[in-house]
Scaffold this motif. Structure first.
Motif, PDB file in Angstrom:
ATOM      1  N   LEU A 104      52.889  45.400  63.358  1.00 53.93           N
ATOM      2  CA  LEU A 104      51.655  44.741  63.795  1.00 53.93           C
ATOM      3  C   LEU A 104      51.399  43.581  62.843  1.00 53.93           C
ATOM      4  N   PRO A 159      45.414  46.753  60.280  1.00 51.22           N
ATOM      5  CA  PRO A 159      45.263  47.274  61.636  1.00 51.22           C
ATOM      6  C   PRO A 159      43.829  47.608  62.016  1.00 51.22           C
ATOM      7  N   VAL A 178      47.471  38.802  65.856  1.00 54.10           N
ATOM      8  CA  VAL A 178      48.113  39.238  67.096  1.00 54.10           C
ATOM      9  C   VAL A 178      47.923  38.140  68.119  1.00 54.10           C
ATOM     10  N   GLY A 197      47.968  44.937  69.986  1.00 53.67           N
ATOM     11  CA  GLY A 197      49.077  44.761  69.043  1.00 53.67           C
ATOM     12  C   GLY A 197      49.590  46.100  68.550  1.00 53.67           C
TER      13      GLY A 197
END
Lengths: 284, 277
Positions: free
Chosen positions: A81, A162, A85, A145
């Motif tokens: 990730l 994240p 994104v 993502g």
């Protein structure tokens, strides 16, 4: 060890992003903490095989990302990730995940459909599966993502921030998903010390391209014992101080004699390692 | 369509089974079907009568058809030409490609207009500008920075360099066609309409070779500036743009293009990561 990094160096022009960084990462969730510009994103890009270091050795999943064949092998077992994104605005969520699945060699249509549905469900985007990406919120894009990173149930997940943009409910779900399989190696960068305390088996503090600390969150917190105290006024030995909700001043640095020391948190310890340093004048 | 079933009437189990097995015909099949559409109880009974494998097959068939229909027309066209699904999808997905194609068409149209209406020396203008068009559009297609999903795509096992070169090739060839159409606006349809091709190939390949080291935009700008400067110098020496038609210019272009292509193949592995936008 899933990831072995030795003396890693990377410069961008005059900026040193990685300055001889050495690190081992094994199964479980490892959190990478550090201020902006510490080298976290550069390290994760190197481990995700999308950036070549200037020098040093890297082994990911027992393979060398510098060798084209081994790099492809790594990519087959890796989920990444990136920090930003970017997705194609004209695509729907499902179309985009399907596109990445095609590139990840999910060639059997029926199996791919099931896998795409699985990862979309995993990040709680089933209700938005046919929504155009351009209408998604920042948090939803992050989850999109994450869905592509989970395609193929990879052995190693490299996740750059994240949890940014996730609401409290989504954050809990994220923790649940990321920690579900203890055999998987997850390396994630974050600014959220509470994520690290709640989620990570191990925490690595990075600053100026080097590792300052590696250990469990409890060990990190314990490293600041004797350096955090409470008083009614700011003491001269404090590197950092702020007024807490109860009206007392929480302080980090060299405590004066006789003050009330408090049990440090992960955040306190992180500030002891990095925060105070950040306040020092830059070395000339 | 909703059919209200006649009160109290339901097809019996053998009739439903015959319907499932396809043994009913004509009126009987029609009346069972009409009843089932409006009767939840008989639909529930049918659900267990149809083997799961048959339902799976039907659903797969339906989803395959829907997938096929949902694929964009250009992608279906490439698939029909035998292009691998991953290649076709990767080639066409990026908006940078559409941007490059649009740029090619618009720039070629402007060039045509300039040649037909405004230029005092249309041949010279054409020879100066034509090689720059594939160069610019290829740079747009090659630049990872213009593909918003590049960071995700780059970490997949699909070869990044293959993706970038395939996009460059698709755009480069389209630009060549667009410039060839613009050449129709030249007053004389002579050798001018083709001699730009080798310099264009050399300049474009040179940009692709330099892009990983310098970044795509600086490489494209540098090569384009060098081309314009070279022609400026030759113009001052009274050579005009006619030199491009000479055997020497064509030979040097061919050698340069071949060398750049060889360098590109040599860089192949290194281009897969660490290439700058």
């Amino acid at each position: 060890m899933t990831v072995q990094v030795r003396e890693l160096r990377k410069r961008f022009g005059r900026t040193t992003a990685l300055d001889g960084l050495t690190l081992d990462v094994g199964p479980g969730v490892t959190g990478l903490l550090g201020p902006n510009g510490a080298g976290k994103t550069t390290l994760l890009r190197v481990l995700a095989t999308v950036l070549a270091p200037d020098s040093g050795s890297v082994r990911v999943l027992g393979r060398d990302p510098g060798d084209p064949k081994e790099r492809t092998e790594i990519r087959r077992r890796l989920g990444y990730l990136p920090q930003e994104v970017g997705a194609y605005n004209g695509f729907s969520v499902r179309e985009f995940v399907d596109y990445v699945a095609v590139l990840k060699e999910h060639t059997d249509r029926k199996a791919r459909r099931a896998e795409v549905d699985r990862v979309i469900e995993l990040v709680d985007l089933t209700g938005q599966a046919y929504t155009r990406i351009k209408t998604l919120s920042g948090g939803m894009r992050r989850r999109l993502g994450l869905a592509t990173a989970y395609l193929g149930d990879p052995e190693l997940l490299v996740l750059d921030e994240p949890a940014v943009g996730l609401d409290p409910h989504q954050r809990l779900r994220f923790r649940e998903v990321v920690s579900a399989d203890p055999r998987r190696t997850v390396l994630l960068s974050t600014h959220q010390t509470e994520d690290v305390a709640a989620l990570c088996r191990e925490v690595v503090v990075v600053n100026e391209g080097r590792v300052l600390f590696r250990g469990s969150p409890a060990e990190l917190a314990a490293s600041a014992r004797g350096r955090v105290w409470r008083n009614d006024v700011r003491d001269p030995g404090a590197d950092l101080a702020w007024v807490a909700g109860d009206g007392s001043t929480r302080q980090i640095g060299d405590p004066p004699a006789g003050v009330e020391l408090v049990e440090p948190t992960v955040e306190d310890a992180y500030l002891v390692l990095v925060g105070a340093k950040a306040l020092e004048p830059a070395a000339v | 369509m909703t059919v209200t079933p006649a009160a109290g009437w339901h097809p019996d189990e053998p009739a439903l089974q015959d319907y499932v097995d396809g043994h009913l015909t004509g009126l009987s099949a029609g009346s069972v079907e009409a009843h089932v559409l409006g009767c939840p109880r008989c639909r529930a009974a049918l659900r267990t009568a149809v083997p799961a494998s048959r339902l799976d097959r039907t659903r797969d068939l339906l989803e395959d058809r829907l997938d096929q229909a949902a694929r964009p027309r250009p992608e279906r066209g490439l698939a029909r030409l035998g292009v691998d699904e991953a290649d076709a999808r990767a080639l066409l997905a990026a908006p940078s490609l559409r941007l490059a194609w649009t740029l090619a068409v618009v720039a070629a149209a402007l060039l045509g207009l300039l040649l037909a209406e405004a230029a005092t020396r249309p041949d010279a203008v054409f020879l100066l500008v034509a090689p720059l068009l594939p160069l610019a559009t290829t740079a747009v297609a090659f630049a990872p920075a213009l593909d918003p999903a590049f960071a995700i795509v780059a970490a997949t096992p699909y070869r990044t360099v293959r993706l970038l070169l395939a996009r460059s090739l698709a755009v480069g060839l389209t630009s060549v066609v667009a410039v060839a159409l613009a050449a129709l606006a030249l007053p004389d349809r002579d050798v001018t309409a083709v001699v730009w091709l080798l310099p264009a190939a050399a300049l474009t390949l040179l940009v692709l070779v330099l892009a990983p080291q310098l970044g795509t935009a600086p490489a494209a700008a540098g090569v384009a500036a060098a081309w314009v400067a070279l022609n400026g110098v030759l113009e001052r020496r009274g050579l005009g743009m006619d030199w491009v038609e000479g055997a020497a210019a064509q030979g040097i272009s061919a050698v340069l293009a071949a060398a750049a292509l060889a360098a590109l193949v040599h860089q192949w592995a290194g281009l897969d990561r660490g290439g700058r936008a």
